[in-house]
Design an enzyme around this catalytic site. Structure first.
Site, PDB file in Angstrom:
ATOM      1  N   ARG A  22       0.756  -1.399   0.058  1.00 49.28           N
ATOM      2  CA  ARG A  22       0.027  -0.010  -0.043  1.00 49.28           C
ATOM      3  C   ARG A  22       1.090   1.359  -0.092  1.00 49.28           C
ATOM      4  NH1 ARG A  22      -3.717  -0.529   4.939  1.00 49.28           N
ATOM      5  NH2 ARG A  22      -1.775  -1.552   5.737  1.00 49.28           N
ATOM      6  N   ASN A  40      -5.590  -3.010   1.701  1.00 53.65           N
ATOM      7  CA  ASN A  40      -5.763  -4.397   1.812  1.00 53.65           C
ATOM      8  C   ASN A  40      -7.160  -5.112   1.815  1.00 53.65           C
ATOM      9  OD1 ASN A  40      -3.192  -4.624   2.113  1.00 53.65           O
ATOM     10  ND2 ASN A  40      -3.050  -4.705   4.169  1.00 53.65           N
TER      11      ASN A  40
END
Length: 94
Positions: A22, A40
């Site tokens: 990320r 996620n």
């Protein structure tokens, strides 16, 4: 031009959690001048919405196959999205 802009929803699978995917995505997106978000998923995958100039979106989609050091991407699935869904910056969401 606004006509050159598009948004794409991306689902990335493989070893993509626990490898700073990320943070890497946010850094890459900002480098390409993209807006959107990344998060996620419970199944171990990552989902991202990327929006910006067509060429920048295409370049980011290619980068997803590489990912950060430690990642092993097995699948990058895209779906057209609306530009209205993208925030004005790039965010990591939960």
């Amino acid at each position: 031009m606004a006509d050159d802009r598009k948004a794409t929803l991306v689902h990335i699978s493989g070893r993509v959690q626990g490898v700073s995917f990320r943070i890497w995505t946010k850094t890459q997106a900002q480098r390409f001048g993209l807006t959107g978000w990344v998060r996620n998923e419970d199944d171990g995958s990552v989902t991202a919405l990327i929006a910006g100039q067509d060429a920048a979106v295409s370049a980011m989609l290619e980068q997803f196959w590489n990912g950060p050091v430690g990642a092993s991407v097995s699948s990058v699935v895209t779906k057209q999205a609306s530009l209205d869904e993208a925030p004005s910056d790039f965010r990591i969401t939960s």
